[in-house]
Design a protein around this motif. Structure first.
Motif, PDB file in Angstrom:
ATOM      1  N   TRP A  41       0.833  -1.205   0.000  1.00 44.11           N
ATOM      2  CA  TRP A  41       0.000   0.000   0.000  1.00 44.11           C
ATOM      3  C   TRP A  41       0.863   1.248   0.000  1.00 44.11           C
ATOM      4  O   TRP A  41       0.513   2.262  -0.603  1.00 44.11           O
ATOM      5  N   VAL A  42       1.997   1.180   0.707  1.00 39.81           N
ATOM      6  CA  VAL A  42       2.913   2.317   0.710  1.00 39.81           C
ATOM      7  C   VAL A  42       3.427   2.573  -0.702  1.00 39.81           C
ATOM      8  O   VAL A  42       3.404   3.705  -1.201  1.00 39.81           O
ATOM      9  N   LEU A  43       3.856   1.504  -1.369  1.00 43.49           N
ATOM     10  CA  LEU A  43       4.366   1.656  -2.738  1.00 43.49           C
ATOM     11  C   LEU A  43       3.287   2.213  -3.662  1.00 43.49           C
ATOM     12  O   LEU A  43       3.541   3.139  -4.447  1.00 43.49           O
ATOM     13  N   ALA A  44       2.080   1.644  -3.557  1.00 37.69           N
ATOM     14  CA  ALA A  44       0.988   2.105  -4.415  1.00 37.69           C
ATOM     15  C   ALA A  44       0.687   3.577  -4.129  1.00 37.69           C
ATOM     16  O   ALA A  44       0.500   4.381  -5.056  1.00 37.69           O
ATOM     17  N   GLY A  45       0.677   3.929  -2.847  1.00 34.41           N
ATOM     18  CA  GLY A  45       0.383   5.311  -2.471  1.00 34.41           C
ATOM     19  C   GLY A  45       1.439   6.269  -3.011  1.00 34.41           C
ATOM     20  O   GLY A  45       1.130   7.328  -3.571  1.00 34.41           O
ATOM     21  N   VAL A  46       2.702   5.897  -2.850  1.00 30.47           N
ATOM     22  CA  VAL A  46       3.796   6.746  -3.331  1.00 30.47           C
ATOM     23  C   VAL A  46       3.688   6.928  -4.840  1.00 30.47           C
ATOM     24  O   VAL A  46       3.783   8.037  -5.363  1.00 30.47           O
ATOM     25  N   TRP A  47       3.439   5.838  -5.538  1.00 27.62           N
ATOM     26  CA  TRP A  47       3.399   5.894  -6.991  1.00 27.62           C
ATOM     27  C   TRP A  47       2.253   6.774  -7.478  1.00 27.62           C
ATOM     28  O   TRP A  47       2.439   7.658  -8.330  1.00 27.62           O
ATOM     29  N   LEU A  48       1.063   6.587  -6.898  1.00 25.09           N
ATOM     30  CA  LEU A  48      -0.079   7.364  -7.366  1.00 25.09           C
ATOM     31  C   LEU A  48       0.084   8.837  -7.000  1.00 25.09           C
ATOM     32  O   LEU A  48      -0.340   9.725  -7.760  1.00 25.09           O
ATOM     33  N   THR A  49       0.728   9.096  -5.868  1.00 27.50           N
ATOM     34  CA  THR A  49       0.985  10.488  -5.494  1.00 27.50           C
ATOM     35  C   THR A  49       1.962  11.134  -6.472  1.00 27.50           C
ATOM     36  O   THR A  49       1.739  12.247  -6.957  1.00 27.50           O
ATOM     37  N   LEU A  50       3.052  10.405  -6.767  1.00 31.14           N
ATOM     38  CA  LEU A  50       4.035  10.934  -7.716  1.00 31.14           C
ATOM     39  C   LEU A  50       3.393  11.222  -9.065  1.00 31.14           C
ATOM     40  O   LEU A  50       3.617  12.273  -9.680  1.00 31.14           O
ATOM     41  N   LEU A  51       2.575  10.257  -9.496  1.00 33.48           N
ATOM     42  CA  LEU A  51       1.921  10.354 -10.791  1.00 33.48           C
ATOM     43  C   LEU A  51       1.075  11.627 -10.885  1.00 33.48           C
ATOM     44  O   LEU A  51       1.168  12.387 -11.854  1.00 33.48           O
ATOM     45  N   THR A  52       0.269  11.849  -9.849  1.00 32.87           N
ATOM     46  CA  THR A  52      -0.615  13.010  -9.885  1.00 32.87           C
ATOM     47  C   THR A  52       0.168  14.301  -9.670  1.00 32.87           C
ATOM     48  O   THR A  52      -0.104  15.317 -10.315  1.00 32.87           O
ATOM     49  N   PHE A  53       1.149  14.246  -8.778  1.00 31.08           N
ATOM     50  CA  PHE A  53       1.888  15.471  -8.455  1.00 31.08           C
ATOM     51  C   PHE A  53       2.709  15.943  -9.650  1.00 31.08           C
ATOM     52  O   PHE A  53       2.591  17.086 -10.080  1.00 31.08           O
ATOM     53  N   PHE A  54       3.540  15.037 -10.182  1.00 32.22           N
ATOM     54  CA  PHE A  54       4.416  15.450 -11.278  1.00 32.22           C
ATOM     55  C   PHE A  54       3.693  15.492 -12.616  1.00 32.22           C
ATOM     56  O   PHE A  54       4.079  16.244 -13.514  1.00 32.22           O
ATOM     57  N   GLY A  55       2.655  14.688 -12.761  1.00 30.76           N
ATOM     58  CA  GLY A  55       1.941  14.648 -14.033  1.00 30.76           C
ATOM     59  C   GLY A  55       0.944  15.787 -14.189  1.00 30.76           C
ATOM     60  O   GLY A  55       0.707  16.252 -15.305  1.00 30.76           O
ATOM     61  N   TYR A  56       0.349  16.220 -13.090  1.00 28.01           N
ATOM     62  CA  TYR A  56      -0.734  17.199 -13.205  1.00 28.01           C
ATOM     63  C   TYR A  56      -0.549  18.430 -12.322  1.00 28.01           C
ATOM     64  O   TYR A  56      -0.580  19.564 -12.794  1.00 28.01           O
ATOM     65  N   LEU A  57      -0.336  18.187 -11.018  1.00 28.30           N
ATOM     66  CA  LEU A  57      -0.324  19.322 -10.093  1.00 28.30           C
ATOM     67  C   LEU A  57       0.823  20.279 -10.413  1.00 28.30           C
ATOM     68  O   LEU A  57       0.613  21.493 -10.539  1.00 28.30           O
ATOM     69  N   LEU A  58       2.023  19.716 -10.554  1.00 26.82           N
ATOM     70  CA  LEU A  58       3.192  20.569 -10.779  1.00 26.82           C
ATOM     71  C   LEU A  58       3.102  21.347 -12.098  1.00 26.82           C
ATOM     72  O   LEU A  58       3.280  22.572 -12.101  1.00 26.82           O
ATOM     73  N   PRO A  59       2.795  20.661 -13.231  1.00 29.08           N
ATOM     74  CA  PRO A  59       2.668  21.426 -14.485  1.00 29.08           C
ATOM     75  C   PRO A  59       1.589  22.509 -14.394  1.00 29.08           C
ATOM     76  O   PRO A  59       1.778  23.618 -14.889  1.00 29.08           O
ATOM     77  N   TYR A  60       0.496  22.169 -13.743  1.00 27.64           N
ATOM     78  CA  TYR A  60      -0.597  23.156 -13.665  1.00 27.64           C
ATOM     79  C   TYR A  60      -0.198  24.344 -12.795  1.00 27.64           C
ATOM     80  O   TYR A  60      -0.437  25.503 -13.151  1.00 27.64           O
ATOM     81  N   LEU A  61       0.450  24.065 -11.659  1.00 27.69           N
ATOM     82  CA  LEU A  61       0.917  25.167 -10.811  1.00 27.69           C
ATOM     83  C   LEU A  61       1.916  26.024 -11.572  1.00 27.69           C
ATOM     84  O   LEU A  61       1.916  27.251 -11.462  1.00 27.69           O
ATOM     85  N   GLY A  62       2.765  25.354 -12.362  1.00 26.30           N
ATOM     86  CA  GLY A  62       3.738  26.085 -13.168  1.00 26.30           C
ATOM     87  C   GLY A  62       3.030  27.006 -14.163  1.00 26.30           C
ATOM     88  O   GLY A  62       3.419  28.152 -14.375  1.00 26.30           O
ATOM     89  N   TYR A  63       1.960  26.482 -14.715  1.00 27.72           N
ATOM     90  CA  TYR A  63       1.191  27.273 -15.680  1.00 27.72           C
ATOM     91  C   TYR A  63       0.521  28.455 -14.993  1.00 27.72           C
ATOM     92  O   TYR A  63       0.564  29.579 -15.485  1.00 27.72           O
ATOM     93  N   VAL A  64      -0.079  28.205 -13.862  1.00 26.69           N
ATOM     94  CA  VAL A  64      -0.837  29.254 -13.182  1.00 26.69           C
ATOM     95  C   VAL A  64       0.074  30.352 -12.664  1.00 26.69           C
ATOM     96  O   VAL A  64      -0.240  31.530 -12.744  1.00 26.69           O
ATOM     97  N   THR A  65       1.245  29.956 -12.124  1.00 33.20           N
ATOM     98  CA  THR A  65       2.093  30.944 -11.455  1.00 33.20           C
ATOM     99  C   THR A  65       3.241  31.443 -12.326  1.00 33.20           C
ATOM    100  O   THR A  65       3.889  32.413 -11.974  1.00 33.20           O
ATOM    101  N   GLY A  66       3.511  30.762 -13.453  1.00 31.90           N
ATOM    102  CA  GLY A  66       4.686  31.125 -14.244  1.00 31.90           C
ATOM    103  C   GLY A  66       4.447  32.341 -15.116  1.00 31.90           C
ATOM    104  O   GLY A  66       3.349  32.916 -15.126  1.00 31.90           O
ATOM    105  N   ASP A  67       5.505  32.739 -15.861  1.00 32.08           N
ATOM    106  CA  ASP A  67       5.315  33.860 -16.780  1.00 32.08           C
ATOM    107  C   ASP A  67       4.679  33.342 -18.080  1.00 32.08           C
ATOM    108  O   ASP A  67       4.397  32.153 -18.210  1.00 32.08           O
ATOM    109  N   SER A  68       4.503  34.207 -19.029  1.00 29.75           N
ATOM    110  CA  SER A  68       3.704  33.807 -20.196  1.00 29.75           C
ATOM    111  C   SER A  68       4.554  33.359 -21.381  1.00 29.75           C
ATOM    112  O   SER A  68       4.225  33.633 -22.524  1.00 29.75           O
ATOM    113  N   SER A  69       5.683  32.692 -21.106  1.00 25.44           N
ATOM    114  CA  SER A  69       6.512  32.214 -22.209  1.00 25.44           C
ATOM    115  C   SER A  69       5.863  30.985 -22.866  1.00 25.44           C
ATOM    116  O   SER A  69       4.964  30.370 -22.303  1.00 25.44           O
ATOM    117  N   ALA A  70       6.386  30.611 -23.997  1.00 22.24           N
ATOM    118  CA  ALA A  70       5.753  29.572 -24.813  1.00 22.24           C
ATOM    119  C   ALA A  70       5.558  28.226 -24.105  1.00 22.24           C
ATOM    120  O   ALA A  70       4.490  27.624 -24.238  1.00 22.24           O
TER     121      ALA A  70
END
Lengths: 278, 318
Positions: free
Chosen positions: A20-49
Motif C-alpha cells: 500500500w505504501v508503494l501504491a500510495g507513493v506511486w499514485l501520489t508521484l503520478l498526480t503530483f508530477f503529471g498534473y499538479l506541478l505542471p498546472y501550478l507552473g502554468y498558473v504561477t509562471g510567466d507567459s513564455s511559450a
C-alpha cells in the motif's frame, strides 16, 4: 491449484502494508508530477511559450500520453521494488519452504504469484488512469476548456502499454529477488540498473556509437520509447518526463518489452522450480 | 530387527528413503547414503548432533532439496509432488511465516495454498492452544507460540505423516512438555510422525523407533530399548591386565575397554555368567560384576563421537 495459489498471493499482497505504501507513493508521484506541478507552473509562471505546452499535456485530450509518461522510469522503479519484495521476502522469512510443503507444487506457487502481481499491476494502471482523468478533468474545468477525451481505443492501448511496462519491470524485480534470495540486494541492484546504468548508457550514446546501438535493446529505453510513442512529452531542456525519449518506434519497443518480460519470467520460474530451498 | 518384524508391530511404510545422498557444490557431503523407513502409526525419532544432516535429509524427503542420488517414496509419490504433500504436514527448522500477518491470516493463506477447507483452521489452532492469540501479528509471538503455529500449519491438511524438525526448539520446559504430549497424541491418532531432535530424553519419551545420524550417515536404526540394550558389563577384577587379555580373547578388542581399574565390556546379561566363569578359570579374581544401565544419551554420544574421545570420557560408568 494455480488459482488457489493466486488467491493466497493476493491475500498476502492485500494485507501487506509495504504494498500500500508503494501504491500510495506511486499514485501520489503520478498526480503530483503529471498534473499538479505542471498546472501550478502554468498558473504561477510567466507567459513564455512552454507554459501553454505544459498545460496542454495535462488536458483530457492528452490523457494517454500524460498518464503513462511516468511509467518508464519512476513507475518501473516502484514496481521493480514490488516484484523484488514479493519474490525476495519468501526467502528472507523462510515462508517459501512453509508454502511449498503445504502441497501446491512449485510451478503453481510461482504462476499464482505472477497472476496475483499481474492483477495488482492492472489495478495500479487503472487507478492511475482514473486519477489522471480526474485531475485532467478538474484542470480543464478550472480553465473553462472543453472536456475533449481521447478515443476509447487509444485509452485501452495506453492501459495495455502501461500494464506491459509495469509488468516487465515487476518481473525484473521478481527475477532479482529470486536470484539473490532476498530483498535488499535485489532492490539495490534493480535501482542501480533502472536509474543509473540505463541513464549512463543513454547519456553516453552520443559520444560512443556502440552505446547508441546497445541502448536500443535496454528495457528502460524501450519503455521510454513506448510511452513516447503514446504521446508522452519526452525529456528536453524545457522539461518533460525523465526516461521518456523516442529512441525506437512503438512496435519495436513493445516487442522488446514483451521479450524481456517473458525472459525474466521464464528464468525466475526455472530457478524457482529447480533450485534447492535451503 | 528386520523390516518385516517392524511391520508386524506397526503399519505399512508411509515414507521410505533409499541411499539418500546430498553433495553440495564444492564437495561437502551433507547426507551420505541414508536409508530410512517410517511406518504408519509410529513416531520415529531422527537423532543427531547439530550439523549431522537431519534437516537436509528432511528437506530432501519433502522435495525442498533435490538429492544428489537416492530415492524417496513419500506415501507412494515422489518427493515434492502435490499428491504426496497433500497427505503430509511439515515443520522444517524455524517456523517461516509472514510477520506482518496474524497467526490466523497466516493459516488462511496456507489453507488456500493447500486447498484446505477453512474449518480446519479453528481445529488446528485449538490443537496447539493458540486460539486466543490467533488474531495477533506473528511478529509479536513468542518463540514458543511461533513453534506452535508451525505445528498448526503442519496439521492443516489433516496429514497421515508429520515431519517435525526439532519442534521443541526454543520452548520452555512447560512448552516442551506440551509439545511432547501433542506429538504423542498425534501418534496415538494413527498418524506417522518423523521427529528430529538432538534431545535424547525427548526421543526416549515419545518415539517408537530411532534413527541415529552422524556426519551425514545413518549409523543406527532401532527401537529405543534395543539401542539401550547393547548393554555394558562392568567388571572389577585383578590382575586387570590378565582379565583384559582374556576378555579380548573372548569378545574381541572392540568390545573391551579398560576404564580406570575396571573392565567395561560390550556384552549382554546373557553372556555375563560365561564371562565370569572364563575369567575365574584364567586365574582372575572377580570382585564385582554389574550391568551398566546406559541412557540413550550415553549410547548416542558413544555412537556419534570419535572413538578416542570416547575412551577418555568413558570413566563415568554407572
Amino acid at each position: 491449484m494455480m488459482f488457489a495459489s493466486a488467491s493466497a498471493e493476493l491475500l498476502k499482497l492485500r494485507k501487506r502494508p509495504a504494498i500500500w505504501v508503494l501504491a500510495g507513493v506511486w499514485l501520489t508521484l503520478l498526480t503530483f508530477f503529471g498534473y499538479l506541478l505542471p498546472y501550478l507552473g502554468y498558473v504561477t509562471g510567466d507567459s513564455s511559450a512552454p507554459r501553454s505546452g505544459a498545460l496542454a499535456d495535462t488536458l483530457p485530450a492528452n490523457l494517454v500520453g500524460n498518464a503513462v509518461a511516468g511509467y518508464a522510469l519512476f513507475g518501473g522503479a516502484i514496481v521493480m521494488i514490488l516484484g523484488a519484495l514479493v519474490a525476495g521476502s519468501e526467502y528472507g522469512w523462510g515462508t517459501l519452504k512453509t508454502v511449498l510443503t503445504q502441497r501446491p507444487g512449485r510451478t503453481s506457487v510461482y504462476a499464482g504469484s505472477l497472476v496475483a502481481l499481474a492483477a495488482v499491476l492492472l489495478a495500479l494502471v487503472l487507478v492511475g488512469f482514473g486519477l489522471s482523468a480526474a485531475a485532467s478533468a478538474t484542470i480543464a474545468t478550472a480553465e473553462s476548456l472543453p472536456l475533449a477525451w481521447p478515443a476509447a481505443t487509444d485509452v485501452l492501448t495506453g492501459i495495455a502499454a502501461g500494464w506491459l511496462i509495469l509488468g516487465m519491470w515487476c518481473l525484473f524485480g521478481v527475477l532479482l529477488g529470486t536470484l539473490t534470495r532476498g530483498t535488499a540486494m535485489a532492490i539495490g541492484l534493480g535501482l542501480v540498473w533502472a536509474l543509473v546504468v540505463e541513464n549512463l548508457v543513454r547519456a553516453s550514446s552520443a559520444v560512443l556509437d556502440v552505446l547508441g546501438t546497445v541502448q536500443q535493446g535496454l528495457p528502460g529505453v524501450n519503455a521510454g520509447s513506448l510511452v513516447a510513442a503514446l504521446g508522452a512529452q519526452g525529456e528536453s531542456p524545457e522539461g518533460g518526463t525523465p526516461g521518456v525519449a523516442p529512441v525506437v518506434d512503438g512496435t519495436q519497443a513493445t516487442l522488446v518489452l514483451v521479450g524481456f518480460a517473458v525472459a525474466f519470467a521464464v528464468i525466475a520460474g526455472l530457478l524457482q522450480a529447480r533450485r534447492d530451498v535451503i | 530387527m528386520t523390516i518385516s518384524d517392524t511391520r508386524l508391530r506397526t503399519g505399512a511404510a508411509v515414507l521410505r528413503a533409499t541411499g539418500l545422498t546430498k553433495r553440495y557444490p564444492g564437495g561437502v557431503l551433507a547426507v551420505d547414503g541414508v536409508d530410512l523407513t517410517v511406518h504408519r502409526g509410529e513416531v520415529y525419532g531422527f537423532l543427531g548432533p547439530n550439523g549431522a544432516g537431519k534437516t537436509t535429509t528432511m528437506r530432501m524427503l519433502l522435495g525442498l532439496i533435490r538429492p544428489t542420488s537416492g530415492t524417496v517414496d513419500l506415501l507412494g509419490e515422489p518427493p515434492g509432488s502435490p499428491a504426496g504433500l497433500a497427505r503430509v504436514g511439515a515443520l522444517i527448522e524455524s517456523p517461516g511465516f509472514y510477520p506482518y500477518l496474524s497467526g490466523l491470516d497466516n493459516l488462511r493463506i496456507l489453507a488456500r495454498y493447500g486447498g484446505v477447507p477453512r474449518g480446519r483452521i479453528d481445529a488446528v489452532l485449538d490443537a496447539v492452544d493458540l486460539t486466543d492469540r490467533a488474531g495477533d501479528r506473528f511478529a509479536t509471538y513468542s518463540l514458543g507460540m511461533k513453534q506452535r503455529l508451525g505445528v498448526a500449519s503442519a496439521l492443516l491438511g489433516d496429514p497421515e505423516l508429520l515431519v517435525l524438525d526439532e519442534p521443541t526448539n526454543g520452548l520452555d520446559p512447560a512448552g516442551m512438555a506440551d509439545m511432547r504430549a501433542l506429538v504423542r497424541r498425534l501418534g496415538a491418532e494413527g498418524r506417522a510422525v518423523l521427529l528430529s531432535s538432538h534431545l535424547l530424553g525427548e526421543v526416549q519419551q515419545i518415539c517408537d523407533r530411532v534413527g541415529v545420524i552422524s556426519g551425514g550417515r545413518l549409523i543406527a536404526e532401532s527401537t529405543v530399548a534395543e539401542l539401550r540394550g547393547q548393554a555394558a558389563l562392568v567388571i572389577a577384577a585383578a590382575p586387570l591386565d590378565v582379565a583384559a587379555r582374556r576378555a579380548v580373547q573372548l569378545l574381541g578388542a572392540d568390545r573391551v575397554q579398560v576404564v580406570g581399574a575396571e573392565l567395561r565390556l560390550t556384552a549382554g546379561e546373557a553372556e555375563a555368567a560365561e564371562i565370569n566363569r572364563e575369567l575365574v578359570a584364567a586365574g582372575v579374581e572377580v570382585s564385582e560384576l554389574r550391568r551398566a544401565e546406559r541412557s540413550l544419551e550415553e549410547v548416542f554420544l558413544e555412537m556419534t563421537s570419535p572413538k578416542d574421545s570416547l575412551r577418555k570420557d568413558s570413566n563415568d560408568v554407572r
